[in-house]
Every structure is written in C-alpha cells, then in structure tokens.
Design a protein around this motif. Sequence first.
Motif, PDB file in Angstrom:
ATOM      1  N   GLN A  21      50.537 106.092  19.957  1.00  0.00           N
ATOM      2  CA  GLN A  21      51.195 106.956  20.929  1.00  0.00           C
ATOM      3  C   GLN A  21      52.162 107.902  20.231  1.00  0.00           C
ATOM      4  O   GLN A  21      52.478 107.732  19.062  1.00  0.00           O
ATOM      5  N   LYS A  22      52.621 108.888  21.001  1.00  0.00           N
ATOM      6  CA  LYS A  22      53.592 109.867  20.507  1.00  0.00           C
ATOM      7  C   LYS A  22      53.149 110.450  19.161  1.00  0.00           C
ATOM      8  O   LYS A  22      53.886 110.443  18.181  1.00  0.00           O
ATOM      9  N   LEU A  23      51.920 110.918  19.157  1.00  0.00           N
ATOM     10  CA  LEU A  23      51.342 111.432  17.916  1.00  0.00           C
ATOM     11  C   LEU A  23      52.134 112.619  17.382  1.00  0.00           C
ATOM     12  O   LEU A  23      52.705 113.406  18.150  1.00  0.00           O
ATOM     13  N   GLN A  24      52.145 112.726  16.079  1.00  0.00           N
ATOM     14  CA  GLN A  24      52.808 113.823  15.394  1.00  0.00           C
ATOM     15  C   GLN A  24      51.804 114.501  14.470  1.00  0.00           C
ATOM     16  O   GLN A  24      50.809 113.899  14.058  1.00  0.00           O
ATOM     17  N   ALA A  25      52.095 115.751  14.128  1.00  0.00           N
ATOM     18  CA  ALA A  25      51.163 116.514  13.291  1.00  0.00           C
ATOM     19  C   ALA A  25      50.934 115.828  11.954  1.00  0.00           C
ATOM     20  O   ALA A  25      49.833 115.884  11.397  1.00  0.00           O
ATOM     21  N   ARG A  26      51.954 115.143  11.440  1.00  0.00           N
ATOM     22  CA  ARG A  26      51.801 114.481  10.137  1.00  0.00           C
ATOM     23  C   ARG A  26      50.929 113.229  10.211  1.00  0.00           C
ATOM     24  O   ARG A  26      50.606 112.638   9.180  1.00  0.00           O
ATOM     25  N   ASP A  27      50.517 112.814  11.422  1.00  0.00           N
ATOM     26  CA  ASP A  27      49.607 111.673  11.554  1.00  0.00           C
ATOM     27  C   ASP A  27      48.165 112.040  11.249  1.00  0.00           C
ATOM     28  O   ASP A  27      47.296 111.158  11.193  1.00  0.00           O
ATOM     29  N   THR A  28      47.881 113.319  11.064  1.00  0.00           N
ATOM     30  CA  THR A  28      46.519 113.745  10.734  1.00  0.00           C
ATOM     31  C   THR A  28      46.048 113.063   9.453  1.00  0.00           C
ATOM     32  O   THR A  28      46.761 113.051   8.447  1.00  0.00           O
ATOM     33  N   GLY A  29      44.836 112.475   9.490  1.00  0.00           N
ATOM     34  CA  GLY A  29      44.315 111.799   8.307  1.00  0.00           C
ATOM     35  C   GLY A  29      43.098 110.949   8.619  1.00  0.00           C
ATOM     36  O   GLY A  29      42.539 110.993   9.715  1.00  0.00           O
ATOM     37  N   VAL A  30      42.676 110.165   7.629  1.00  0.00           N
ATOM     38  CA  VAL A  30      41.525 109.268   7.745  1.00  0.00           C
ATOM     39  C   VAL A  30      42.037 107.833   7.824  1.00  0.00           C
ATOM     40  O   VAL A  30      42.859 107.405   7.009  1.00  0.00           O
ATOM     41  N   TYR A  31      41.531 107.081   8.822  1.00  0.00           N
ATOM     42  CA  TYR A  31      41.997 105.711   9.068  1.00  0.00           C
ATOM     43  C   TYR A  31      40.814 104.753   9.066  1.00  0.00           C
ATOM     44  O   TYR A  31      39.673 105.147   9.323  1.00  0.00           O
ATOM     45  N   TRP A  32      41.124 103.496   8.789  1.00  0.00           N
ATOM     46  CA  TRP A  32      40.124 102.433   8.834  1.00  0.00           C
ATOM     47  C   TRP A  32      40.572 101.325   9.777  1.00  0.00           C
ATOM     48  O   TRP A  32      41.738 100.909   9.747  1.00  0.00           O
ATOM     49  N   CYS A  33      39.622 100.885  10.598  1.00  0.00           N
ATOM     50  CA  CYS A  33      39.698  99.518  11.123  1.00  0.00           C
ATOM     51  C   CYS A  33      39.099  98.663  10.003  1.00  0.00           C
ATOM     52  O   CYS A  33      37.969  98.935   9.563  1.00  0.00           O
ATOM     53  N   ALA A  34      39.829  97.684   9.545  1.00  0.00           N
ATOM     54  CA  ALA A  34      39.368  96.972   8.350  1.00  0.00           C
ATOM     55  C   ALA A  34      39.574  95.468   8.486  1.00  0.00           C
ATOM     56  O   ALA A  34      40.410  95.000   9.270  1.00  0.00           O
ATOM     57  N   LEU A  35      38.793  94.747   7.701  1.00  0.00           N
ATOM     58  CA  LEU A  35      38.949  93.299   7.574  1.00  0.00           C
ATOM     59  C   LEU A  35      39.773  93.021   6.328  1.00  0.00           C
ATOM     60  O   LEU A  35      39.495  93.556   5.252  1.00  0.00           O
ATOM     61  N   TYR A  36      40.817  92.189   6.494  1.00  0.00           N
ATOM     62  CA  TYR A  36      41.738  91.928   5.393  1.00  0.00           C
ATOM     63  C   TYR A  36      41.519  90.488   4.909  1.00  0.00           C
ATOM     64  O   TYR A  36      41.904  89.528   5.549  1.00  0.00           O
ATOM     65  N   ARG A  37      40.861  90.397   3.732  1.00  0.00           N
ATOM     66  CA  ARG A  37      40.570  89.077   3.142  1.00  0.00           C
ATOM     67  C   ARG A  37      40.941  89.106   1.669  1.00  0.00           C
ATOM     68  O   ARG A  37      40.598  90.057   0.963  1.00  0.00           O
ATOM     69  N   ASN A  38      41.596  88.043   1.254  1.00  0.00           N
ATOM     70  CA  ASN A  38      41.932  87.887  -0.168  1.00  0.00           C
ATOM     71  C   ASN A  38      42.591  89.142  -0.740  1.00  0.00           C
ATOM     72  O   ASN A  38      42.241  89.602  -1.834  1.00  0.00           O
ATOM     73  N   PHE A  39      43.507  89.693   0.048  1.00  0.00           N
ATOM     74  CA  PHE A  39      44.279  90.867  -0.361  1.00  0.00           C
ATOM     75  C   PHE A  39      43.391  92.095  -0.597  1.00  0.00           C
ATOM     76  O   PHE A  39      43.750  93.001  -1.326  1.00  0.00           O
ATOM     77  N   ARG A  40      42.221  92.098   0.040  1.00  0.00           N
ATOM     78  CA  ARG A  40      41.314  93.248  -0.067  1.00  0.00           C
ATOM     79  C   ARG A  40      40.918  93.690   1.326  1.00  0.00           C
ATOM     80  O   ARG A  40      40.791  92.879   2.254  1.00  0.00           O
ATOM     81  N   LEU A  41      40.695  95.005   1.461  1.00  0.00           N
ATOM     82  CA  LEU A  41      40.322  95.584   2.747  1.00  0.00           C
ATOM     83  C   LEU A  41      38.849  95.973   2.731  1.00  0.00           C
ATOM     84  O   LEU A  41      38.381  96.634   1.798  1.00  0.00           O
ATOM     85  N   SER A  42      38.111  95.545   3.773  1.00  0.00           N
ATOM     86  CA  SER A  42      36.710  95.932   3.942  1.00  0.00           C
ATOM     87  C   SER A  42      36.593  96.730   5.228  1.00  0.00           C
ATOM     88  O   SER A  42      37.016  96.262   6.297  1.00  0.00           O
ATOM     89  N   ARG A  43      36.026  97.904   5.129  1.00  0.00           N
ATOM     90  CA  ARG A  43      35.962  98.804   6.286  1.00  0.00           C
ATOM     91  C   ARG A  43      35.073  98.248   7.387  1.00  0.00           C
ATOM     92  O   ARG A  43      33.951  97.798   7.152  1.00  0.00           O
ATOM     93  N   ILE A  44      35.581  98.303   8.617  1.00  0.00           N
ATOM     94  CA  ILE A  44      34.782  98.016   9.802  1.00  0.00           C
ATOM     95  C   ILE A  44      34.348  99.330  10.451  1.00  0.00           C
ATOM     96  O   ILE A  44      33.186  99.518  10.795  1.00  0.00           O
ATOM     97  N   MET A  45      35.298 100.245  10.606  1.00  0.00           N
ATOM     98  CA  MET A  45      35.003 101.550  11.191  1.00  0.00           C
ATOM     99  C   MET A  45      35.988 102.573  10.636  1.00  0.00           C
ATOM    100  O   MET A  45      37.151 102.254  10.377  1.00  0.00           O
TER     101      MET A  45
END
Length: 372
Positions: A192-216
Amino acid sequence: GLQAQTPDAEEIQREGSTLHIQCPYAAQTTYQDPKAWCLIRDREYEVLAEVMYTPHLNTRQVTMGRVTIEDNPMLRTVSITMADLQAEDSNRYSCVYRPYSYTYNYVPLKTISLTVFKELHRWELDSFSVRCKYSALVYSTDTKAWCRRSQASCNIWVTTNHLSSWPNNKALEGRVWIQDDTWERTVTITMQKLQARDTGVYWCALYRNFRLSRIMEVRLSVSKIVPFFGHCLVNGLCQHHAGLPSNIGKPLCSPGFSSNIDTFILSGVLSIIFILALISSIILYVRWHKQPKRRGNGQAEAIYEKPEDIAQLGSTERIESPKDDSEDLKYATINFKSQLSPEDTIYCNVEPSQAHRKPENEDVEYAIIAFK
C-alpha cells in the motif's frame, strides 16, 4: 528419464503473451517418431501435447488446451505455441521425440527455462495484491518471502516466518504484508501507499537454507503524480486531482496527450492571454468612443451656438469648464428646428451662472438633462 543435454535456453515472457519455440530434430529422427512438448516436473517428463504420424493425413498438428504442436517433416522442425501465458507457467520445458521402437523413452531436442512475469502499473499512493501459488513439493512450514531483485541478489522485505514476519525496513512497516494460505497453497503479498521509488523487480520466493528460490516474478512500475492546476499529471497524462485518493489510476486524457503535454499547456496559456488582450482592447475602444475629445491641457470641448451665429450652425466656440477635470461631464441632446428665427433661443450644456435670462413670454424649447 532425463538424458544428457545442453544447458537450458532462457525464455522470459510477460503474462498474457504467447510463447513460440522452434525445435529442429536430427537426421536420425524420422517423420514417424512421435514429437511432444513436455513440462519437466520432479525430473520426469509430463506430456502437455503430442503429435504422431498418421497415414493418409497431411495435417500433423495437435492442440491441447493452450499448447499447439506441429511437426514439419520437410523442414525437420517441431513448432510449439503456448498461448495466454500465466505466472504459474514459469518452469522448465522440453521438446522431445520418442523413437518409434521405444514406447516410453523420450529424447530431448531442446530444453528451455521459462519465466513468466506479472507486470503491474500503478500510481503513487495506490496499492496492489498478488497471489503466488506454490507447488505440492513446498511444505506448508517452509518460509516464503517477498524480496526485491538487485543485480546479484534479492533483498528480503518480508517473510512468513513468525520470528521475522515484519518488514526488515522501518520505512516498509504499514505498507507491506505477506500471508500464507497453506490450504490453497498460495502466498498473498499486499503493498500500500506506493511510491515512485518502489518501481522494480520482485520475487515471491521460497526461503530455504538461507537461499531464495523464485516462485513468481513481479515487475512493478509506479508512476509519479505531479499536481497541476487542480489536476494531476501522471507520466504526461492529466487526471482530476481530488485529494489524491488511493484508487487513482484512470487517466482522463487520451494517450496522445502525453506526448504533446508541453505544447498543449503552452498553447492553452497563449490562448488565454490572447482572449484577455482581445477583451481588454474592446473595452478600451468602447470607453474611448464614449469619452469627449480633450485638448492637450485636458480641458473638455463644448460646442454651442451664439445667437448671432444661428444662420451658421457650423461655427463653434470653446468654453472652459469651471470645475476640475476629474469630475464627470453632463451631456444634453438638443433638437433644432428646421428653420430658426432670430428670436429663438438655444440652450446648451452650461453652468447655471452662464444661462441667458429670458422674458417670461418668450417661447423656449427645453432639453431634459439626466444626471447620474
């Protein structure tokens, strides 16, 4: 099972688009060998569409759902079309053929790693929610995360871990939430309350063993709002500004306006100036014609006829006003008879002290003078 193969080709597509893949096959592959498009799941081939040789039929094309596969023996190429891509389609896929003598042994022709990203466009102060569905191989107790991609990593903003469920940045508190529905196997992210600086690429990710695996993957674009004369200019589009509600996002101007916004504003300002100048000129012109002519010293001209000059109505004489020039002049309209006699008396606009005394029995024509 899988056989040795070259590294995956990377395919990145926007959600809703169509994937087109060409898979050439080797000389030892015959036109009779079945060809298929498969999803690689848990190191096994899951056939999505398969085309087989059928005698006496020229058509070697099969459509299964959103997938169309076509075998062209003349070009020795298998063509794959996958329509209406969704973020959940992100995975590994392979063109394969099945040697006619081996029923269940698939041989890969080409393998790709497909990434389908969700594209979101929002204005400042707006909000969004995305749902990321994860596979059955992900445990409900596994930690899911929402992170922002950088060049070499993905910076975690919030996770489903109860010990770190709040954003790791104080500036994000109250703006970012994550919720894991283990029954539907879906993670929901809300910003919510988005700002122009929020523009970017994001991941829904699985966090296992201190590593991130992309879901979407989500690509977010937040447009900046600039107030402008009671409206908002949003990336060149104008929009009514009424307190900047959170549901802003439908521009009122056509897209063509955005490319010519500077010209439009300049033309509007010049048009307003021209109209004001025209109105001012008309007002000054009317006032100028209503005012009497003045001499160089500012004295008003008054025209009257002397009794001795009645025969010559064209003769005039100037009289000076006893009052200050700043006072308004009073005017009278005098209608002359077609023929005047020497006994007739004509009155004009004069001070009372300058008025001619007349006998009581003398006929006089009067004029009505109205004072404002």
